[in-house]
Enzyme design. Structure first.
Site, PDB file in Angstrom:
ATOM      1  N   ASN A   7      -1.171 -12.132 -11.752  1.00  0.00           N
ATOM      2  CA  ASN A   7      -0.611 -11.150 -10.829  1.00  0.00           C
ATOM      3  C   ASN A   7       0.774 -11.634 -10.366  1.00  0.00           C
ATOM      4  OD1 ASN A   7       0.096  -9.963  -8.301  1.00  0.00           O
ATOM      5  ND2 ASN A   7      -1.988  -9.192  -8.110  1.00  0.00           N
ATOM      6  N   HIS A  10       3.847 -11.576  -6.057  1.00  0.00           N
ATOM      7  CA  HIS A  10       4.586 -12.478  -5.168  1.00  0.00           C
ATOM      8  C   HIS A  10       6.028 -12.701  -5.611  1.00  0.00           C
ATOM      9  CE1 HIS A  10       1.291 -13.039  -2.672  1.00  0.00           C
ATOM     10  NE2 HIS A  10       1.048 -14.330  -2.793  1.00  0.00           N
ATOM     11  N   HIS A  43       0.301  -4.786  -8.314  1.00  0.00           N
ATOM     12  CA  HIS A  43      -0.268  -3.853  -7.333  1.00  0.00           C
ATOM     13  C   HIS A  43       0.886  -3.017  -6.791  1.00  0.00           C
ATOM     14  CE1 HIS A  43      -2.911  -3.381  -3.443  1.00  0.00           C
ATOM     15  NE2 HIS A  43      -2.476  -2.236  -3.913  1.00  0.00           N
ATOM     16  N   ARG A  45       1.859  -0.869  -4.214  1.00  0.00           N
ATOM     17  CA  ARG A  45       1.338  -0.455  -2.907  1.00  0.00           C
ATOM     18  C   ARG A  45       2.025   0.806  -2.432  1.00  0.00           C
ATOM     19  NH1 ARG A  45      -1.724  -4.731  -0.162  1.00  0.00           N
ATOM     20  NH2 ARG A  45      -1.710  -3.274   1.560  1.00  0.00           N
ATOM     21  N   ARG A  49       5.949  -2.494  -0.716  1.00  0.00           N
ATOM     22  CA  ARG A  49       6.484  -3.696  -0.075  1.00  0.00           C
ATOM     23  C   ARG A  49       6.868  -4.785  -1.075  1.00  0.00           C
ATOM     24  NH1 ARG A  49       1.061  -6.099   2.697  1.00  0.00           N
ATOM     25  NH2 ARG A  49       1.032  -4.044   3.632  1.00  0.00           N
ATOM     26  N   GLU A  70      -2.946  -2.214 -10.409  1.00  0.00           N
ATOM     27  CA  GLU A  70      -3.815  -2.120  -9.220  1.00  0.00           C
ATOM     28  C   GLU A  70      -3.236  -1.074  -8.300  1.00  0.00           C
ATOM     29  OE1 GLU A  70      -4.173  -5.547  -6.794  1.00  0.00           O
ATOM     30  OE2 GLU A  70      -5.005  -6.710  -8.425  1.00  0.00           O
ATOM     31  N   THR A 101      -5.115  -7.448   0.004  1.00  0.00           N
ATOM     32  CA  THR A 101      -6.287  -6.587  -0.055  1.00  0.00           C
ATOM     33  C   THR A 101      -7.442  -7.249   0.684  1.00  0.00           C
ATOM     34  OG1 THR A 101      -5.503  -6.079  -2.266  1.00  0.00           O
ATOM     35  CG2 THR A 101      -7.655  -5.203  -1.658  1.00  0.00           C
ATOM     36  N   GLU A 151     -14.232  -5.371 -10.682  1.00  0.00           N
ATOM     37  CA  GLU A 151     -13.648  -6.679 -10.402  1.00  0.00           C
ATOM     38  C   GLU A 151     -14.335  -7.164  -9.138  1.00  0.00           C
ATOM     39  OE1 GLU A 151      -9.368  -7.109 -10.479  1.00  0.00           O
ATOM     40  OE2 GLU A 151      -9.473  -8.758  -9.035  1.00  0.00           O
ATOM     41  N   HIS A 190      -9.292 -12.722  -6.452  1.00  0.00           N
ATOM     42  CA  HIS A 190      -8.846 -12.811  -5.068  1.00  0.00           C
ATOM     43  C   HIS A 190      -9.169 -14.175  -4.476  1.00  0.00           C
ATOM     44  CE1 HIS A 190      -7.360 -11.598  -1.209  1.00  0.00           C
ATOM     45  NE2 HIS A 190      -6.901 -10.518  -1.789  1.00  0.00           N
TER      46      HIS A 190
HETATM   47  N1  PXP Z   1      -7.506  -8.855  -7.524  1.00  0.00           N
HETATM   48  C1  PXP Z   1      -7.189  -7.896  -6.629  1.00  0.00           C
HETATM   49  C2  PXP Z   1      -7.906  -6.601  -6.687  1.00  0.00           C
HETATM   50  C3  PXP Z   1      -6.172  -8.105  -5.677  1.00  0.00           C
HETATM   51  O1  PXP Z   1      -5.858  -7.148  -4.791  1.00  0.00           O
HETATM   52  C4  PXP Z   1      -5.483  -9.345  -5.689  1.00  0.00           C
HETATM   53  C5  PXP Z   1      -4.365  -9.578  -4.705  1.00  0.00           C
HETATM   54  O2  PXP Z   1      -3.317  -8.707  -4.951  1.00  0.00           O
HETATM   55  C6  PXP Z   1      -5.850 -10.302  -6.646  1.00  0.00           C
HETATM   56  C7  PXP Z   1      -6.878 -10.041  -7.539  1.00  0.00           C
HETATM   57  C8  PXP Z   1      -5.158 -11.635  -6.729  1.00  0.00           C
HETATM   58  O3  PXP Z   1      -5.488 -12.362  -5.602  1.00  0.00           O
HETATM   59  P1  PXP Z   1      -4.741 -13.738  -5.311  1.00  0.00           P
HETATM   60  O4  PXP Z   1      -3.284 -13.404  -5.130  1.00  0.00           O
HETATM   61  O5  PXP Z   1      -5.382 -14.232  -4.065  1.00  0.00           O
HETATM   62  O6  PXP Z   1      -4.968 -14.608  -6.495  1.00  0.00           O
END
Ligand code: PXP
Length: 238
Positions: A7, A10, A43, A45, A49, A70, A101, A151, A190
């Site tokens: 992901n 960031h 994601h 949003r 953001r 996402e 999330t 997930e 997550h």
């Molecule tokens: N899965 C989902 C559905 C999420 O919303 C997120 C965070 O955006 C992640 C995985 C990744 O989580 P993390 O950034 O804590 O690894």
């Protein structure tokens, strides 16, 4: 062998902090793929953001593995998904004020609306995953609304310690087994980091882990040494 979805939200957060062009999550996605990522997750949003519409459009054209979008289960986001046609859509709950999330989707409560949106997304040939807590009722509802994947939200397990963490790991195990019995593909994500992921991997049965924060955090630190050295060389005229 399980897959790793990286992901890159960031990276976009850092870019947006200056409102400029770098670092670019599209470049980060290509680098993640070169390093062995099996998929790229972003994601989009509702408040934009971090990830922007432009990122999703470009990633659709540049990602060589698979693109997992996402998004909240809203009409606006479904329309975007139908336009972009990512490989996967993962539906997540979304609250504007949250930092990230918080918790899984309530599929039981929103069954009808979700079934309608999943059908639309399926018609575009997109695979649908639902981000849910490790809960049997949510798993059953996910199968009823014809999701392809779930997930499993690993956040509570990741935040827990000691006996509580062992109990949460147990819940994850039951959810993984339960999901498979229901014919669902099972992903997880997550809060996973380089330590807490080990017991989850040992459970087996997860097809793909979606990980962002811990990978990008480590990248900042392991990359800092080189970044400072390179600027010091310039400044010192070496
Ligand atoms: N899965 C989902 C559905 C999420 O919303 C997120 C965070 O955006 C992640 C995985 C990744 O989580 P993390 O950034 O804590 O690894």
């Amino acid at each position: 062998m399980a897959k790793l979805g990286v992901n890159v939200d960031h990276i976009a957060t850092l870019r947006q902090s200056r409102g400029g062009r770098e670092p670019d999550p599209v470049t980060a996605a290509a680098m993640a793929e070169l390093a062995g990522a099996d998929g790229i997750t972003v994601h989009l949003r509702e408040d934009r953001r971090h990830i922007q519409d432009r990122d999703v459009m470009l990633l659709r054209r540049t990602v060589q593995t698979h693109l997992n979008l996402e998004m909240a289960a809203t009409d606006e986001m479904v329309a975007i998904a139908l336009k972009v046609v990512p490989d996967y859509v993962t539906l997540v709950p979304e609250k504007r004020q949250e930092l990230t999330t918080e918790g899984g989707l309530d599929v039981v409560k929103h069954q009808q609306a979700l079934a309608r949106q999943i059908e639309l997304v399926h018609q575009a040939g997109i695979i649908v995953s639902l981000f849910i807590d490790p809960d049997l009722e949510q798993l059953k509802a996910s199968a009823r609304v014809k999701a392809d994947f779930v997930e499993i939200h690993t956040g509570t397990y990741c935040d827990a310690t000691g006996k509580e963490q062992a109990a949460e790991l147990d819940k994850l195990e039951q959810a993984i087994r339960g999901g498979k019995k229901l014919g669902l593909g099972v992903n997880a994500g997550h809060g996973l980091d380089y330590r807490n992921i080990r017991p989850v991997i040992a459970l087996g049965g997860v097809e793909e882990y979606n990980i962002g924060h811990s990978i990008i955090s480590r990248a900042v630190l392991v990359g800092l040494d080189r970044a400072v050295r390179e600027m010091a060389q310039l400044v010192h005229g070496a």
